[in-house]
Design an enzyme around this catalytic site. Structure first.
Site, short mmCIF file in Angstrom:
data_model
loop_
_atom_site.label_atom_id
_atom_site.label_comp_id
_atom_site.label_asym_id
_atom_site.label_seq_id
_atom_site.Cartn_x
_atom_site.Cartn_y
_atom_site.Cartn_z
N ARG A 117 -14.63 23.33 8.77
CA ARG A 117 -14.42 22.73 7.46
C ARG A 117 -15.36 23.23 6.38
O ARG A 117 -15.08 23.05 5.19
CB ARG A 117 -14.49 21.21 7.57
CG ARG A 117 -13.42 20.60 8.47
CD ARG A 117 -12.02 21.04 8.07
NE ARG A 117 -11.00 20.47 8.96
CZ ARG A 117 -9.70 20.66 8.81
NH1 ARG A 117 -9.23 21.45 7.85
NH2 ARG A 117 -8.84 20.11 9.65
N ARG A 177 0.81 -1.23 0.00
CA ARG A 177 0.00 0.00 0.00
C ARG A 177 0.84 1.27 0.00
O ARG A 177 0.36 2.33 -0.39
CB ARG A 177 -0.92 0.01 1.22
CG ARG A 177 -0.13 0.03 2.53
CD ARG A 177 -1.05 0.20 3.71
NE ARG A 177 -0.40 -0.18 4.95
CZ ARG A 177 -0.87 0.09 6.14
NH1 ARG A 177 -2.02 0.73 6.27
NH2 ARG A 177 -0.24 -0.29 7.22
#
EC number: 2.1.1.148
Lengths: 303, 303, 303, 303
Positions: free
Chosen positions: C222, C195
């Site tokens: 956000r 990965r």
């Protein structure tokens, strides 16, 4: 007097010879380390340990290899920037540990702040001292009429004395009975049970450790004028500690937190209209009466 | 080599003259303060600051006025007691701050531990260095057959070299293109976008602050043999730091956490039967095969 | 398209027959439960479960026996009061759980919000899909000149296409090699190692559960204009969910958080002077240029 | 009786007609929703809301699109695996909310568990009821001789009655004076001050919301035999709720937590020696007497 002479002697005896360290060290805090600060009639707080200083905040914010910049003014500028933009994580990089003695009903408010570490004196394990909080005369105040959770003016001295007599008498009697219940040569009840007979103004104590970000959050709520007096006095003493510990941060905290005010969307509209010359009344403002009054009290404050 | 000579010089330059402090001070930690400990091919960790020592745990546990007992042996006994009975709050009274350089995919595992404070180097704001993790040859391992999330033996050297070539080539090319994307005289892409082109073995760095209780929780999970090697090596270095910092706590941690084992209710039944002389097999044990094997591996370990 | 038809079919198949419940139930949320909301090029978010509604906040605030008041208007008034005075604990009494698919570099920002529970798809255990984020053409933007962590205008289409070609090519090649590394009939590298060859725009997914108070904190940061576009779009979709779930709270959130502004002590002084008729300039204001501009942009906003 | 008939009527009145939901729904929990469970002499707990079920844990662990597997047995197996390997995050995906009435001294222990949300009835704002805890006769126990924080056998009935008389009398008198202090036509003291006159066995109440992982942590500490009886009885009732809510999880919790035991490194050595046929005594065990006794009590338990 908050501390007995035995307690003072015990603390003083610990003032062992200082050691050399390469950690960030703040001179003003070193002087505070073994100095209990008295609060209320039997309470105190004292700084037990601290980690970091203003430059440690800067260092973490920059994830730099060194100790922040050399220029104090640059550090202060960055700290103001971080505070203004609510970049809270660099402030978490400093830590402080207090030893606090405080009434149980104050401890119950205090503990609601979960982002801290606590070790409280255990009444399951040990016996609490005969010490309970009695307000000063000018703090024996009436229930507020318009704020259900506030207090109003002080009661007249005669009534206040009556209040203090009741509080003193009930706490004393409950403590006497606590001792009777505990007496190992008498009833010998388990400590964990006997303690339930004490009143909520009994003093307890704990070690309390918190990072600087969460300390400021605590202070902004508990040093606020809406906070109950009995916890506010602790918060105010801690603000003095804050100024000694991290002066640049303490200054930014005053500018952007304690001295600041958040206007709602509706209030901002009113201010814009007023600045453009319009005469706005509560009726035309769109604000509730309470919000209108609060906004005006802020805008009219003499600074 | 984990640190460039510039970085080393910068750290060394910070080794300013030590200050006197009355705070708990640990000699062995003072020596660690400006010493980066190398981990993996380009990573490191270094202690930036610490708060408290073994006696601070004792002091908090007793909510005492002083510095714990004078006798080190008594303190160690209390610390063992606290560890054994999972009284975690006194261990929260110590705090440590690390500066860590680590690959992004390791950082992603690490950050799952929420009870810590972090300031990471920002790739929105700054440009990451050309540094990426390549495993040592003996760590280029095959997928495990019986454990879906584990690795098996090392691949043969020839295949391992092929793996490293692929990893190196892809990371390099992606970094080259990252620079191309950023070039202010060329494309000039925003940093917050360009970073998405980097591979997950790119190194990042952060300041990481945690209390001793949560550090031990992190270490018990991440220094465990089931933990991925690339994070385990950091945890193992931290255990060395733990031993230098709080030796009595580190010893209790080995005895009651790392060297301990929790037997399930079903396993306890088997052990009781075996101790009473019965010959128990997996079939008669009531345990799954996996649990049976795990139990036996613990009971047969030579210590 | 964010979801494959297989994924859609799998979600649809779960839409089992509804059950009767005495828990607070919000009709608009029931419709959202099995409806993935697409975000970015391959991402989505969908509501998996929710607990509580506006009246649950009121009920907790009153520690009442029942379900809050009968009158919706009274409940809304109390919710506004709680929001205005930052009484956050009643908002913690509602909870929501999302399933989110998002690029890894967005996940790395997102996870910094620690007051949430997360289960992420494990690339140690499973194989990630060939899906990576490529910005839409109008989001391929230049580095900002005056804000080191922001993006400026979109690049010209030709350059933008060049950027997308680089991003696509590198991500594809890295993914191809990821498959080569994993191939059980070829190299057979461990998943937990392979990965690391993926780029940071690879999509991951997780279950994310958070209480309403912390959700609003997340959203106020956000969904803010300073937040990176790629996370902001998720936050904006969540605000739509908020409106469906707790309409009175969502409205108070707009009034006292998103539409509000905090003036510093220095700004308050300037506003008071202006309201009393004085003509204040930046030079006489005592504010930095940046603060002066920010204050004015707020005061001049047309509402 | 824990609840007054008014309180019961108020709760019953809320049992409004059930709504349809597509959320995970647990039949056994629906029946618990409006059923207060009596604890101690005036306390209770009742489930106010819940989120998730056993399959929601499986679903999160797999980050799957659907609702977990169809087969209940497979789900139970995964849940056992997660519990055994301390994979705690999937258990955080379920949430429960209780309404609890409990004595103040119990609330003070309870609140030490910080990973929960709390709204407590405010004695600054409201007036507490005249309700205080008096132990049942068989719980009026002596201080333990060998465990400083425990209780021993019950006192003889005559002494126990004396204890109850003292507790009842002091609590009553303090409550009488609380009313005197509050009387708006008399003294009219502020509520936030008057409450300090109450004893620690006064009942308070709160809404308490916690995720399943943290609930089990709470239960493993508070349903333990070393926990004080007055909090343990609440924990035991909650274990009944756990069994109704998430039966597979509750079963794994019994197997791997409550019924499990952690042997220290030193204890493991002793067990290995005993299994290999050696006759180990405390003297040759290397264990302290206390650890030796505790180990043996576990190994000799009849199951």
């Amino acid at each position: 007097m908050a501390l007995t002479s035995e307690q003072r002697a015990e603390i003083a005896a610990q003032r062992n010879e200082p050691q050399l360290t390469s950690r960030p060290t703040v001179k003003a805090m070193e002087e505070l380390l073994f100095t209990p600060i008295e609060v209320l009639d039997h309470g105190f707080l004292r700084v037990v340990d601290y980690m970091g200083d203003d430059s440690a905040i800067v260092q973490a914010a920059r994830v730099s290899y060194g100790r922040g910049t050399k220029k104090v003014s640059e550090d202060a500028g960055l700290i103001r920037y971080l505070m203004r933009h609510r970049h809270s994580s660099p402030f978490e990089m400093c830590e402080i540990k207090f030893h606090v003695k405080l009434p149980v009903f104050v401890a119950r408010q205090w503990i609601r702040h979960r982002m801290a570490s606590v070790n409280e004196y255990s009444a399951r394990y040990s016996i609490l001292d005969r010490e309970f909080y009695l307000p000063a005369l000018d703090q024996v105040a009436a229930q507020s009429r318009d704020n259900r959770q506030g207090r109003s003016d002080a009661l007249d001295p005669e009534t206040a004395h009556k209040v203090l007599d009741i509080l003193r008498h009930d706490a004393s009697r409950c403590y006497d009975d606590y001792e009777t219940l505990l007496d190992p040569d008498g009833i010998g009840l388990a400590r964990e049970l006997a303690r339930m007979n004490l009143t909520l103004n009994t003093y307890t104590q704990w070690y309390w450790k918190i990072d600087l970000h969460n300390l400021m959050h605590f202070l902004s709520l508990r040093a606020d004028s809406h906070s109950q007096y009995e916890i506010r006095v602790y918060a105010e003493k801690m603000i003095d500690v804050l100024k000694a510990w991290v002066p640049a941060t303490a200054s930014a905290f005053e500018e952007y937190r304690r001295g600041a005010y958040t206007f709602s969307a509706g209030m901002l509209k009113v201010i814009r209209r007023r600045l453009s010359g319009e005469n706005v009344t509560q009726e035309t403002s769109g604000l509730s009466k309470r919000e209108w009054l609060e906004m005006n009290s802020i805008l009219e404050t003499q600074s």
